[in-house]
Design a protein around this motif. Structure first.
Motif, PDB file in Angstrom:
ATOM      1  N   ASP A  46       0.866  -1.172   0.000  1.00  0.00           N
ATOM      2  CA  ASP A  46       0.000   0.000   0.000  1.00  0.00           C
ATOM      3  C   ASP A  46       0.907   1.229   0.000  1.00  0.00           C
ATOM      4  O   ASP A  46       1.640   1.471   0.963  1.00  0.00           O
ATOM      5  N   LEU A  47       0.876   2.031  -1.057  1.00  0.00           N
ATOM      6  CA  LEU A  47       1.769   3.175  -1.157  1.00  0.00           C
ATOM      7  C   LEU A  47       1.441   4.273  -0.155  1.00  0.00           C
ATOM      8  O   LEU A  47       2.330   5.059   0.216  1.00  0.00           O
ATOM      9  N   ASP A  48       0.196   4.356   0.285  1.00  0.00           N
ATOM     10  CA  ASP A  48      -0.144   5.312   1.349  1.00  0.00           C
ATOM     11  C   ASP A  48       0.587   4.940   2.640  1.00  0.00           C
ATOM     12  O   ASP A  48       1.133   5.808   3.339  1.00  0.00           O
ATOM     13  N   GLU A  49       0.598   3.647   2.961  1.00  0.00           N
ATOM     14  CA  GLU A  49       1.295   3.189   4.160  1.00  0.00           C
ATOM     15  C   GLU A  49       2.801   3.395   4.023  1.00  0.00           C
ATOM     16  O   GLU A  49       3.487   3.718   5.006  1.00  0.00           O
ATOM     17  N   LEU A  50       3.319   3.206   2.806  1.00  0.00           N
ATOM     18  CA  LEU A  50       4.741   3.434   2.564  1.00  0.00           C
ATOM     19  C   LEU A  50       5.125   4.870   2.910  1.00  0.00           C
ATOM     20  O   LEU A  50       6.113   5.107   3.617  1.00  0.00           O
ATOM     21  N   TYR A  51       4.351   5.824   2.435  1.00  0.00           N
ATOM     22  CA  TYR A  51       4.675   7.229   2.672  1.00  0.00           C
ATOM     23  C   TYR A  51       4.647   7.557   4.156  1.00  0.00           C
ATOM     24  O   TYR A  51       5.539   8.252   4.671  1.00  0.00           O
ATOM     25  N   GLU A  52       3.647   7.058   4.868  1.00  0.00           N
ATOM     26  CA  GLU A  52       3.560   7.323   6.302  1.00  0.00           C
ATOM     27  C   GLU A  52       4.735   6.689   7.041  1.00  0.00           C
ATOM     28  O   GLU A  52       5.276   7.276   7.983  1.00  0.00           O
ATOM     29  N   ARG A  53       5.146   5.502   6.612  1.00  0.00           N
ATOM     30  CA  ARG A  53       6.282   4.843   7.244  1.00  0.00           C
ATOM     31  C   ARG A  53       7.566   5.636   7.027  1.00  0.00           C
ATOM     32  O   ARG A  53       8.359   5.834   7.963  1.00  0.00           O
ATOM     33  N   LEU A  54       7.784   6.107   5.810  1.00  0.00           N
ATOM     34  CA  LEU A  54       8.992   6.866   5.523  1.00  0.00           C
ATOM     35  C   LEU A  54       9.031   8.169   6.307  1.00  0.00           C
ATOM     36  O   LEU A  54      10.106   8.594   6.760  1.00  0.00           O
ATOM     37  N   LYS A  55       7.891   8.824   6.452  1.00  0.00           N
ATOM     38  CA  LYS A  55       7.867  10.070   7.224  1.00  0.00           C
ATOM     39  C   LYS A  55       8.294   9.839   8.664  1.00  0.00           C
ATOM     40  O   LYS A  55       8.900  10.709   9.296  1.00  0.00           O
ATOM     41  N   GLN A  56       7.979   8.648   9.191  1.00  0.00           N
ATOM     42  CA  GLN A  56       8.329   8.330  10.568  1.00  0.00           C
ATOM     43  C   GLN A  56       9.796   7.889  10.692  1.00  0.00           C
ATOM     44  O   GLN A  56      10.467   8.248  11.665  1.00  0.00           O
ATOM     45  N   GLU A  57      10.290   7.128   9.715  1.00  0.00           N
ATOM     46  CA  GLU A  57      11.589   6.493   9.857  1.00  0.00           C
ATOM     47  C   GLU A  57      12.728   7.196   9.128  1.00  0.00           C
ATOM     48  O   GLU A  57      13.892   7.058   9.517  1.00  0.00           O
ATOM     49  N   ASN A  58      12.433   7.934   8.054  1.00  0.00           N
ATOM     50  CA  ASN A  58      13.483   8.598   7.292  1.00  0.00           C
ATOM     51  C   ASN A  58      12.867   9.736   6.482  1.00  0.00           C
ATOM     52  O   ASN A  58      12.490   9.564   5.327  1.00  0.00           O
ATOM     53  N   ARG A  59      12.781  10.918   7.095  1.00  0.00           N
ATOM     54  CA  ARG A  59      12.152  12.057   6.425  1.00  0.00           C
ATOM     55  C   ARG A  59      12.905  12.468   5.161  1.00  0.00           C
ATOM     56  O   ARG A  59      12.307  12.925   4.190  1.00  0.00           O
ATOM     57  N   PHE A  60      14.214  12.310   5.192  1.00  0.00           N
ATOM     58  CA  PHE A  60      15.017  12.595   4.004  1.00  0.00           C
ATOM     59  C   PHE A  60      14.561  11.725   2.841  1.00  0.00           C
ATOM     60  O   PHE A  60      14.338  12.191   1.724  1.00  0.00           O
ATOM     61  N   LEU A  61      14.398  10.414   3.092  1.00  0.00           N
ATOM     62  CA  LEU A  61      13.990   9.486   2.048  1.00  0.00           C
ATOM     63  C   LEU A  61      12.554   9.761   1.600  1.00  0.00           C
ATOM     64  O   LEU A  61      12.234   9.665   0.410  1.00  0.00           O
TER      65      LEU A  61
END
Length: 270
Positions: free
Chosen positions: A225-240
């Protein structure tokens, strides 16, 4: 190269590669012809997954190519070294994975207009130089190392030009940006568990949706789920997260990231 990356003239995370895409319905394209030749080289001549005699002019194609968006990675001297496609089947067509995989009884497929299948992912042999590298160009060391998206940082050494999961990450970023722009939220993929683990380290948490089958080796159907991907990245690696979404990255964040990566690279060489 370092200053070019800091000041935005080269991609900060993947400075050694350029990318191109071919949209659905395009048939007369030099890029597409080169993609077909690379797939033929890997699938037919190198791995013998497909019978080379079945394809004309050294090009591997199938019925899903016309309904796919194709992505390619190039070195700085314009040599194609990787490709992948995102399939959106037409009316009456199944997804490629459905021809050899089944899904769990309790799994409900999302609306077709919101989904696509990641398919025909290959990296040229010249960019799989270490023993144990997968067809997708991921090293055994990366697969086995601990850590998740927070560990993804710009390359610090010359070896990253030839053997790095960043090439795979770049292809996935191109697909991700296309998908977000065109309302695609879900991706399917039939893959080996080692690739699923590698993608999870990059933020793509593909979830199994069916049992493992033998299809040129053991593969399992997955979905992300790309929505979940974006939320995960915001939490774990804002740069990424910013890099994936083509959002502005603060200048000092770029500098600090580059300096830290450079120092790590120097430490490893000692």
């Amino acid at each position: 190269m370092l200053l070019e990356r800091i000041f935005g003239k080269r991609d900060i995370l993947i400075p050694y590669f350029d990318f191109a895409s071919v949209m659905k319905g395009v048939t007369d394209s030099a890029v597409l012809a080169e993609i077909y030749r690379l797939r033929y080289e890997v699938y037919c001549l190198e791995c013998h997954y497909l019978d080379a005699a079945e394809f004309d002019e050294g090009k591997e194609t199938d019925e899903y190519d016309p309904c796919s968006i194709h992505f390619a990675a190039y070195t700085l001297d314009q040599a194609m070294v990787g490709t992948v496609r995102l399939v959106q089947p037409g009316e009456g067509q199944v997804y490629p994975f459905e021809s050899h995989c089944t899904v769990f009884e309790d799994f409900t497929m999302p609306p077709r207009e919101l989904a696509g299948e990641v398919s025909r992912l290959v990296v040229k042999k010249t960019h799989r130089r270490r023993r144990g590298d997968t067809l997708e160009g991921v090293s055994k060391e990366f697969i086995e190392q601990k850590g998740g998206p927070a560990a993804i940082k710009p390359p610090s050494g010359k070896e990253q030009r030839t053997n790095s999961p960043l090439l795979l990450l770049g292809l996935y970023r191109e697909m991700y940006r296309y998908s977000r722009k065109h309302g695609i939220r879900y991706w399917y993929a039939a893959m080996e568990r080692s690739l699923a683990r590698s993608l999870d380290k990059m933020g793509f948490r593909f979830v199994p949706i069916g049992p493992q089958v033998d299809y040129y080796g053991p593969v399992t159907p997955h979905m992300v789920d790309l929505d979940e991907l974006y939320e995960r990245l915001k939490q774990e690696n804002r740069f990424l997260a910013a890099w994936f979404n083509d959002e502005p990255i603060p200048f000092w964040t770029v500098v600090k990231t580059m300096v830290a990566t450079f120092m790590i690279g120097r430490t490893r060489k000692k």
